[in-house]
Write an enzyme that holds these catalytic residues in place. Structure first.
Site, PDB file in Angstrom:
ATOM      1  CE  LYS A   1      28.543  -2.111  -1.718  1.00 12.87           C
ATOM      2  NZ  LYS A   1      28.120  -3.143  -0.847  1.00 12.87           N
TER       3      LYS A   1
ATOM      4  CE  LYS B   1      21.729   0.403  -0.937  1.00 14.34           C
ATOM      5  NZ  LYS B   1      21.866  -1.034  -0.685  1.00 14.34           N
TER       6      LYS B   1
ATOM      7  CE  LYS C   1      23.936  -4.517   6.127  1.00 15.22           C
ATOM      8  NZ  LYS C   1      24.430  -5.481   5.148  1.00 15.22           N
TER       9      LYS C   1
HETATM   10  N1  AQP Z   1      17.831   0.915   1.464  1.00 13.05           N
HETATM   11  C1  AQP Z   1      17.289  -0.273   1.226  1.00 13.05           C
HETATM   12  N2  AQP Z   1      15.963  -0.374   0.933  1.00 13.05           N
HETATM   13  C2  AQP Z   1      15.391  -1.588   0.703  1.00 13.05           C
HETATM   14  N3  AQP Z   1      16.097  -2.749   0.754  1.00 13.05           N
HETATM   15  C3  AQP Z   1      17.409  -2.687   1.054  1.00 13.05           C
HETATM   16  N4  AQP Z   1      18.356  -3.624   1.200  1.00 13.05           N
HETATM   17  C4  AQP Z   1      19.538  -3.038   1.504  1.00 13.05           C
HETATM   18  N5  AQP Z   1      19.380  -1.712   1.574  1.00 13.05           N
HETATM   19  C5  AQP Z   1      18.071  -1.458   1.298  1.00 13.05           C
HETATM   20  C6  AQP Z   1      18.107  -5.049   1.042  1.00 13.05           C
HETATM   21  O1  AQP Z   1      18.545  -5.712   2.240  1.00 13.05           O
HETATM   22  C7  AQP Z   1      19.008  -7.017   1.891  1.00 13.05           C
HETATM   23  C8  AQP Z   1      20.341  -7.239   2.518  1.00 13.05           C
HETATM   24  O2  AQP Z   1      21.297  -6.340   2.009  1.00 13.05           O
HETATM   25  P1  AQP Z   1      22.821  -6.698   2.155  1.00 13.05           P
HETATM   26  O3  AQP Z   1      23.215  -6.687   3.545  1.00 13.05           O
HETATM   27  O4  AQP Z   1      23.095  -7.934   1.459  1.00 13.05           O
HETATM   28  O5  AQP Z   1      23.650  -5.611   1.423  1.00 13.05           O
HETATM   29  P2  AQP Z   1      23.431  -4.231   0.851  1.00 13.05           P
HETATM   30  O6  AQP Z   1      22.334  -4.196  -0.149  1.00 13.05           O
HETATM   31  O7  AQP Z   1      24.773  -3.905   0.316  1.00 13.05           O
HETATM   32  O8  AQP Z   1      23.052  -3.356   2.117  1.00 13.05           O
HETATM   33  P3  AQP Z   1      23.618  -1.934   2.445  1.00 13.05           P
HETATM   34  O9  AQP Z   1      23.005  -1.456   3.678  1.00 13.05           O
HETATM   35  O10 AQP Z   1      23.514  -1.039   1.273  1.00 13.05           O
HETATM   36  O11 AQP Z   1      25.122  -2.253   2.774  1.00 13.05           O
HETATM   37  P4  AQP Z   1      26.404  -1.549   2.260  1.00 13.05           P
HETATM   38  O12 AQP Z   1      26.357  -0.176   2.813  1.00 13.05           O
HETATM   39  O13 AQP Z   1      27.496  -2.401   2.850  1.00 13.05           O
HETATM   40  O14 AQP Z   1      26.372  -1.581   0.774  1.00 13.05           O
HETATM   41  C9  AQP Z   1      19.026  -7.086   0.363  1.00 13.05           C
HETATM   42  O15 AQP Z   1      17.882  -7.791  -0.067  1.00 13.05           O
HETATM   43  C10 AQP Z   1      18.946  -5.658  -0.068  1.00 13.05           C
HETATM   44  O16 AQP Z   1      18.303  -5.519  -1.317  1.00 13.05           O
END
Ligand code: AQP
Length: 355
Positions: free
Chosen positions: A115, A217, A220
């Site tokens: 990040k 991965k 969002k």
């Molecule tokens: N691709 C994924 N596969 C399985 N689990 C996932 N999680 C996120 N992406 C995947 C799980 O969802 C929960 C919430 O995630 P979060 O909102 O706290 O943040 P994150 O992991 O940062 O989600 P994103 O989508 O990847 O957001 P950005 O793009 O902002 O970084 C967690 O339990 C996570 O493991």
């Protein structure tokens, strides 16, 4: 000597639309655990400030994640559902943990490296300290289990390191105050104030990958909306995204070894297995040797079947903001009572004059 009571905690950031990865990696498991465990589920709004400080719609995003929790089937009576900023003890414990954790530990976190990118000096201090707040979210309730996606594994390991260092550094005071709890670590029985929390990372879709690139991965923040299935997508959009999902020209393999070097095929089969609640082997038994032109419509049908009711329920719940706010307010009260108990003890252990 007492033992830690099993308690589940997990959180989701209000940083955009939830997607299929969030659902399969986290929310689906939250729902499954509510019947067997005491559970606390949190919209971690303070975390969302770490990457971008100014959000136009943080309150709406927070409500929308809460609505998704409820729409997936979480019962607000049975579980505690709230948003993090209502319980100031998260931030208080994070400060103590900032003083327990080492900068070197934080610098090693792959999420921070990803990040922060190349311009690390310009990243916020909050982004570096993110895992310390995450450890506080979990440990302010002395939670024993955390259902998360595979991407959070390293942060959970760090949570254990912080708990262990706190338990060691303050072992005498914990014993003097009688706040120690016995736990089994491998073969050894040890005593500490914080549990060594276990991650729950199980199933066929612990890391759902982008539909456009099977090595990335599903996220969002991916600029391509075609890379993910949002929980707010309608049936036509889901079908279109799966039809356009990147694949290779070969048919689906007939065994697990056949997925080597085929990340997109592996991802789609994992998604199918997780949605259907069956093993990858079973999916292969049905679709091995078949073309994607046959597999993709079956996958799309399954995805729509699972997500359409959630989508409809999210829209229904989101229309009643008073209800969503009430759930978060009431959950915040219940969470705060538990967190206050822990923090009172933490301040005593650390030796602060706070009573
Ligand atoms: N691709 C994924 N596969 C399985 N689990 C996932 N999680 C996120 N992406 C995947 C799980 O969802 C929960 C919430 O995630 P979060 O909102 O706290 O943040 P994150 O992991 O940062 O989600 P994103 O989508 O990847 O957001 P950005 O793009 O902002 O970084 C967690 O339990 C996570 O493991």
């Amino acid at each position: 000597m007492s033992e830690f009571k099993q308690l589940v905690f997990s959180g989701v950031q209000p940083t955009g639309n939830l997607h299929l990865g969030n659902y399969l990696g986290a929310l689906q498991k939250f729902v499954a655990l509510q019947d067997s465990h005491d559970c606390i589920y949190c919209v971690v709004d303070l975390h969302s400030l770490t990457a971008t400080l100014v959000h136009d719609d943080l309150k709406e995003q927070t409500r929308s994640i809460a609505a998704a929790f409820l729409a997936c089937g979480l019962d607000p009576e049975k579980n505690i559902i709230f948003n993090q900023s209502r319980v100031p003890q998260h931030a208080e414990l994070a400060w103590v943990f900032n003083c327990v954790a080492r900068i070197g530990w934080m610098n090693r976190m792959t999420q921070f490296k990803d990040k922060a990118g190349k311009d690390r000096e310009n990243a916020s201090l909050g982004l570096l300290a993110y895992p310390s707040l995450m450890a506080a979210d979990i440990l302010v309730y002395r939670a024993t289990h955390v259902p998360v996606g595979d991407d959070q594994k390293q942060h959970l390991e760090l949570t254990r390191d912080i708990a262990q260092k706190f338990n060691n550094d303050f072992s005498h005071r914990i014993a003097e105050l009688g706040y120690g709890v016995e736990m089994q670590v491998g073969e050894e029985a040890v005593n500490g104030f914080f549990p060594l929390t276990e991650p729950l990372i199980e199933g066929s879709a612990t890391r759902v990958m982008s539909l456009r690139d099977g090595t990335k991965k599903m996220s969002k923040s991916d600029p391509s909306d075609l890379s993910r299935i949002n929980l707010t997508d309608d049936a036509d959009t889901i079908v279109r995204k799966i039809r356009k999902a990147k694949t290779d020209p070969a048919p689906l393999p007939g065994d697990i070894e056949g997925f080597v070097g085929r990340p997109e095929a592996d991802n789609l089969v994992g998604i199918y297995a997780a949605l259907a609640g069956i093993s990858r082997e079973k999916v292969i038994a049905e679709f091995g040797g078949k073309q994607f032109s046959e597999f993709k419509p079956a996958l799309a049908e399954l995805a729509v079947e699972t997500l359409a009711p959630i989508n409809a329920e999210m829209r229904r719940i989101s229309a009643d903001l008073g209800y969503v706010d009430g759930v978060l307010r009431e959950g915040g009260e219940r969470a705060r009572q538990r967190a206050e108990e822990t923090m009172k003890k933490v301040y005593e252990i650390v030796g602060l004059l706070a009573d």
